[in-house]
Every structure is written in C-alpha cells, then in structure tokens.
Design a protein around this motif. Structure first.
Motif, PDB file in Angstrom:
ATOM      1  N   ALA A 141       1.049  -1.148  -0.102  1.00  0.00           N
ATOM      2  CA  ALA A 141      -0.205   0.072  -0.033  1.00  0.00           C
ATOM      3  C   ALA A 141       1.000   1.331  -0.101  1.00  0.00           C
ATOM      4  O   ALA A 141       0.725   2.236  -0.821  1.00  0.00           O
ATOM      5  CB  ALA A 141      -1.068   0.038   1.299  1.00  0.00           C
ATOM      6  N   ARG A 142       2.084   1.425   0.923  1.00  0.00           N
ATOM      7  CA  ARG A 142       2.656   2.400   0.840  1.00  0.00           C
ATOM      8  C   ARG A 142       3.371   2.507  -0.532  1.00  0.00           C
ATOM      9  O   ARG A 142       3.568   3.815  -1.061  1.00  0.00           O
ATOM     10  CB  ARG A 142       3.808   2.264   2.169  1.00  0.00           C
ATOM     11  CG  ARG A 142       4.598   3.747   2.348  1.00  0.00           C
ATOM     12  CD  ARG A 142       5.207   3.592   3.371  1.00  0.00           C
ATOM     13  NE  ARG A 142       6.440   2.738   3.772  1.00  0.00           N
ATOM     14  CZ  ARG A 142       7.212   2.470   4.602  1.00  0.00           C
ATOM     15  NH1 ARG A 142       7.235   3.339   5.758  1.00  0.00           N
ATOM     16  NH2 ARG A 142       8.159   1.581   4.386  1.00  0.00           N
ATOM     17  N   GLY A 143       4.012   1.554  -0.957  1.00  0.00           N
ATOM     18  CA  GLY A 143       4.644   1.532  -2.290  1.00  0.00           C
ATOM     19  C   GLY A 143       3.796   2.214  -3.447  1.00  0.00           C
ATOM     20  O   GLY A 143       4.329   2.975  -4.124  1.00  0.00           O
ATOM     21  N   THR A 144       2.559   1.559  -3.313  1.00  0.00           N
ATOM     22  CA  THR A 144       1.615   2.128  -4.474  1.00  0.00           C
ATOM     23  C   THR A 144       1.241   3.693  -4.094  1.00  0.00           C
ATOM     24  O   THR A 144       1.343   4.459  -5.241  1.00  0.00           O
ATOM     25  CB  THR A 144       0.303   1.484  -4.272  1.00  0.00           C
ATOM     26  OG1 THR A 144       0.809   0.017  -4.604  1.00  0.00           O
ATOM     27  CG2 THR A 144      -0.598   1.926  -5.514  1.00  0.00           C
ATOM     28  N   ALA A 145       1.189   4.187  -3.053  1.00  0.00           N
ATOM     29  CA  ALA A 145       0.918   5.682  -2.679  1.00  0.00           C
ATOM     30  C   ALA A 145       2.173   6.304  -3.249  1.00  0.00           C
ATOM     31  O   ALA A 145       2.096   7.539  -3.603  1.00  0.00           O
ATOM     32  CB  ALA A 145       0.494   5.802  -1.487  1.00  0.00           C
ATOM     33  N   ARG A 146       3.482   5.849  -2.784  1.00  0.00           N
ATOM     34  CA  ARG A 146       4.665   6.537  -3.311  1.00  0.00           C
ATOM     35  C   ARG A 146       4.848   6.613  -4.763  1.00  0.00           C
ATOM     36  O   ARG A 146       5.233   7.619  -5.297  1.00  0.00           O
ATOM     37  CB  ARG A 146       5.786   5.583  -2.570  1.00  0.00           C
ATOM     38  CG  ARG A 146       5.999   6.057  -1.095  1.00  0.00           C
ATOM     39  CD  ARG A 146       7.248   5.265  -0.531  1.00  0.00           C
ATOM     40  NE  ARG A 146       7.496   5.708   0.695  1.00  0.00           N
ATOM     41  CZ  ARG A 146       8.413   5.149   1.403  1.00  0.00           C
ATOM     42  NH1 ARG A 146       8.701   4.077   1.346  1.00  0.00           N
ATOM     43  NH2 ARG A 146       8.705   5.793   2.812  1.00  0.00           N
ATOM     44  N   LEU A 147       4.237   5.577  -5.491  1.00  0.00           N
ATOM     45  CA  LEU A 147       4.443   5.530  -6.953  1.00  0.00           C
ATOM     46  C   LEU A 147       3.649   6.701  -7.426  1.00  0.00           C
ATOM     47  O   LEU A 147       3.694   7.289  -8.430  1.00  0.00           O
ATOM     48  CB  LEU A 147       3.982   4.281  -7.295  1.00  0.00           C
ATOM     49  CG  LEU A 147       4.665   3.989  -8.813  1.00  0.00           C
ATOM     50  CD1 LEU A 147       6.091   3.981  -9.051  1.00  0.00           C
ATOM     51  CD2 LEU A 147       4.146   2.501  -9.320  1.00  0.00           C
ATOM     52  N   THR A 148       2.199   6.543  -6.793  1.00  0.00           N
ATOM     53  CA  THR A 148       1.245   7.609  -7.268  1.00  0.00           C
ATOM     54  C   THR A 148       1.699   9.034  -7.096  1.00  0.00           C
ATOM     55  O   THR A 148       1.691   9.959  -8.051  1.00  0.00           O
ATOM     56  CB  THR A 148      -0.305   7.461  -6.652  1.00  0.00           C
ATOM     57  OG1 THR A 148      -0.376   6.188  -6.794  1.00  0.00           O
ATOM     58  CG2 THR A 148      -1.153   8.548  -7.127  1.00  0.00           C
ATOM     59  N   ARG A 153       4.150  14.059  -9.076  1.00  0.00           N
ATOM     60  CA  ARG A 153       5.453  14.999  -9.232  1.00  0.00           C
ATOM     61  C   ARG A 153       6.105  15.054 -10.471  1.00  0.00           C
ATOM     62  O   ARG A 153       6.333  16.250 -10.844  1.00  0.00           O
ATOM     63  CB  ARG A 153       6.411  14.665  -8.154  1.00  0.00           C
ATOM     64  CG  ARG A 153       5.746  14.966  -6.781  1.00  0.00           C
ATOM     65  CD  ARG A 153       6.954  14.430  -5.700  1.00  0.00           C
ATOM     66  NE  ARG A 153       6.440  14.972  -4.281  1.00  0.00           N
ATOM     67  CZ  ARG A 153       6.988  14.602  -3.248  1.00  0.00           C
ATOM     68  NH1 ARG A 153       7.979  13.545  -3.123  1.00  0.00           N
ATOM     69  NH2 ARG A 153       6.809  15.088  -2.036  1.00  0.00           N
ATOM     70  N   ARG A 154       5.949  14.098 -11.279  1.00  0.00           N
ATOM     71  CA  ARG A 154       6.766  13.830 -12.455  1.00  0.00           C
ATOM     72  C   ARG A 154       5.807  14.662 -13.465  1.00  0.00           C
ATOM     73  O   ARG A 154       6.537  15.581 -14.319  1.00  0.00           O
ATOM     74  CB  ARG A 154       7.155  12.594 -12.912  1.00  0.00           C
ATOM     75  CG  ARG A 154       7.757  12.347 -14.251  1.00  0.00           C
ATOM     76  CD  ARG A 154       8.275  11.057 -14.621  1.00  0.00           C
ATOM     77  NE  ARG A 154       6.815  10.136 -14.638  1.00  0.00           N
ATOM     78  CZ  ARG A 154       7.003   8.671 -14.549  1.00  0.00           C
ATOM     79  NH1 ARG A 154       8.272   8.213 -14.932  1.00  0.00           N
ATOM     80  NH2 ARG A 154       6.237   7.926 -14.836  1.00  0.00           N
ATOM     81  N   GLY A 155       4.727  14.784 -13.327  1.00  0.00           N
ATOM     82  CA  GLY A 155       3.789  15.446 -14.222  1.00  0.00           C
ATOM     83  C   GLY A 155       3.778  16.675 -14.293  1.00  0.00           C
ATOM     84  O   GLY A 155       3.489  17.740 -14.996  1.00  0.00           O
ATOM     85  N   GLU A 161      12.212  10.762  -8.611  1.00  0.00           N
ATOM     86  CA  GLU A 161      13.052   9.310  -8.291  1.00  0.00           C
ATOM     87  C   GLU A 161      12.891   8.762  -6.941  1.00  0.00           C
ATOM     88  O   GLU A 161      13.134   7.620  -6.795  1.00  0.00           O
ATOM     89  CB  GLU A 161      14.500   9.333  -9.011  1.00  0.00           C
ATOM     90  CG  GLU A 161      14.312   9.458 -10.346  1.00  0.00           C
ATOM     91  CD  GLU A 161      13.710   8.278 -11.057  1.00  0.00           C
ATOM     92  OE1 GLU A 161      14.059   7.079 -10.621  1.00  0.00           O
ATOM     93  OE2 GLU A 161      12.755   8.509 -11.833  1.00  0.00           O
ATOM     94  N   ASP A 162      13.036   9.770  -6.005  1.00  0.00           N
ATOM     95  CA  ASP A 162      13.248   9.177  -4.511  1.00  0.00           C
ATOM     96  C   ASP A 162      11.816   8.398  -4.238  1.00  0.00           C
ATOM     97  O   ASP A 162      12.046   7.357  -3.744  1.00  0.00           O
ATOM     98  CB  ASP A 162      13.465  10.331  -3.681  1.00  0.00           C
ATOM     99  CG  ASP A 162      14.603  10.866  -3.627  1.00  0.00           C
ATOM    100  OD1 ASP A 162      15.984  10.272  -4.326  1.00  0.00           O
ATOM    101  OD2 ASP A 162      14.852  12.033  -2.982  1.00  0.00           O
ATOM    102  N   ASP A 163      10.912   8.695  -4.468  1.00  0.00           N
ATOM    103  CA  ASP A 163       9.508   8.191  -4.304  1.00  0.00           C
ATOM    104  C   ASP A 163       9.412   6.780  -5.129  1.00  0.00           C
ATOM    105  O   ASP A 163       9.145   5.745  -4.741  1.00  0.00           O
ATOM    106  CB  ASP A 163       8.328   8.774  -4.721  1.00  0.00           C
ATOM    107  CG  ASP A 163       7.799   9.852  -3.526  1.00  0.00           C
ATOM    108  OD1 ASP A 163       7.908   9.441  -2.520  1.00  0.00           O
ATOM    109  OD2 ASP A 163       7.272  10.873  -3.814  1.00  0.00           O
ATOM    110  N   ARG A 164      10.123   6.855  -6.389  1.00  0.00           N
ATOM    111  CA  ARG A 164       9.931   5.609  -7.242  1.00  0.00           C
ATOM    112  C   ARG A 164      11.051   4.514  -6.516  1.00  0.00           C
ATOM    113  O   ARG A 164      10.627   3.273  -6.525  1.00  0.00           O
ATOM    114  CB  ARG A 164      10.287   5.794  -8.587  1.00  0.00           C
ATOM    115  CG  ARG A 164       9.333   6.558  -9.514  1.00  0.00           C
ATOM    116  CD  ARG A 164       9.941   7.028 -10.694  1.00  0.00           C
ATOM    117  NE  ARG A 164      10.065   5.650 -11.609  1.00  0.00           N
ATOM    118  CZ  ARG A 164       8.886   5.107 -12.202  1.00  0.00           C
ATOM    119  NH1 ARG A 164       7.803   5.606 -12.044  1.00  0.00           N
ATOM    120  NH2 ARG A 164       9.151   3.904 -12.957  1.00  0.00           N
TER     121      ARG A 164
END
Length: 211
Positions: A141-148, A153-155, A161-164
C-alpha cells in the motif's frame, strides 16, 4: 457484530470481483459495524470496519464516475475516530491510509491537488508498519501511494525518483515477507520494465528488458 461485518464486507468484495453488485451486502456490513460502534465506541474494531467498508463503497462509486466524496468523508471520520480510540492499532492506521490515498485519487480526477492526501496516506502507512513491520500488504500500500505521488510530481516537472526508489524498496520488503504476494511482484515487475525501457530509450542498454 464486528465479525458479522467482516464476513459481509468480504462477501461484498467477492461479489464485486465477480462483476455483481455488492451494494446491499456492503450496506448490511456497514450496519453491522454500526451496531458494534454503538455497543463499544471505545474499541477500534467497529470504527475500522465501518471506515473500511465505506471506503470500498467510495472506490466503487469513484470508478462508476459518481460522486464519492460523501462516502470517503464518512470513512475518514470513522478512521480518525479509530486512531483516536486506539493509536496502537496497525489496522486503524492502515485503514485511514487507504482512505486518504483514495481521497487523493478522487482529488486527482477532479483536477484538485492530491499531494496532501497522498502525503497523509504515506505517513499513516508508515505508522501502521512501525506497529507491525511484518504486514506485507502495508508495504504494498505504501509503495503504491509513493508511486502515485511520483507520477503526480513527475507530471509537474518535479523530482520523483526518490519516491520511485522507495516504492521499489517497499515492494521488495513485501515480497521478502510474503513471496506469494502477487500484487507486490506485479508492481515491482512493472517498475523494473519501466526502468529497463527508459534505459533502452536512452541507449544505455542494448535491450529494453533483461532476460
């Protein structure tokens, strides 16, 4: 009442997975949790359960293009209360994190800023993991929220990259805890494919995907 609510909530998810309408079953689950809250308002179980099933209802409405804000607001009220009642409950933090994450998704669809909600979700998932580090689903769940959050942010042209990298770390931790957890493997695999493809497009690598 909490056990009855849990059973009904699971039945509703089963119906939803089969493409059937879970609304009536989830309403019955919500009512059962309401009975639990009425009988024991100082225990987190009823609040967590009702907040969870209300989040399920909100997500379904969101996917149908309906207004999910009342349902997610009600879910957050319940889960705020769950955290207040028992701040040592990993499920209370996990449930509120999921509700906040979905509130962020709704904000994103509506053209609003989702980052405050995603930040809050990631913090809640972290609190849940601090209380129960062995919860593989909380890592996912945390990984998915970080990816979102990275995508948002990329948009905006901001560093992401830190979140990814953090998301990939979460997925790896989930797999280490539960090697059979398909959601973690699929999400980590998608990240690896994206990274390999990007390297190939930059001519840093001769092939987009390693065997």
């Amino acid at each position: 009442w909490v056990r009855l609510g849990d059973t009904l909530a699971e039945c509703g998810e089963y119906l939803a997975d089969r493409g059937e309408d879970p609304a009536e079953t989830w309403t019955r689950a919500e009512n059962a949790y309401g009975e639990a809250v009425g009988m024991a308002p100082d225990q987190a179980g009823g609040w967590v359960g009702r907040g969870y099933v209300r989040t399920l209802q909100a997500v379904r409405r969101m996917h149908a293009g309906d207004d999910a804000r009342p349902a997610i607001a009600a879910a957050l009220d319940d889960l705020d209360r769950a955290v207040d009642v028992d701040a040592r409950s990993p499920l209370a933090w996990l449930g509120r994190g999921w509700a906040r994450e979905n509130r962020g998704q709704g904000a994103r669809r509506a053209g609003e800023d989702p980052l405050p909600w995603l930040d809050g979700a990631i913090e809640d998932y972290g609190q849940s993991l601090a209380l129960d580090p062995s919860a593989a689903q909380a890592h996912v769940a945390r990984g998915t929220a970080r990816l979102t959050r990275a995508t948002v942010r990329r948009g905006r042209g901001e560093p992401a990259e830190d979140d990814r990298h953090a998301a990939e770390t979460d997925y790896a931790a989930a797999i280490e805890l539960d090697p059979d957890l398909v959601s973690a493997r699929v999400r980590r695999g998608s990240l690896e494919v994206e990274r390999a493809t990007a390297a190939w497009q930059r001519n840093d690598d001769p092939s987009p995907i390693h065997a």
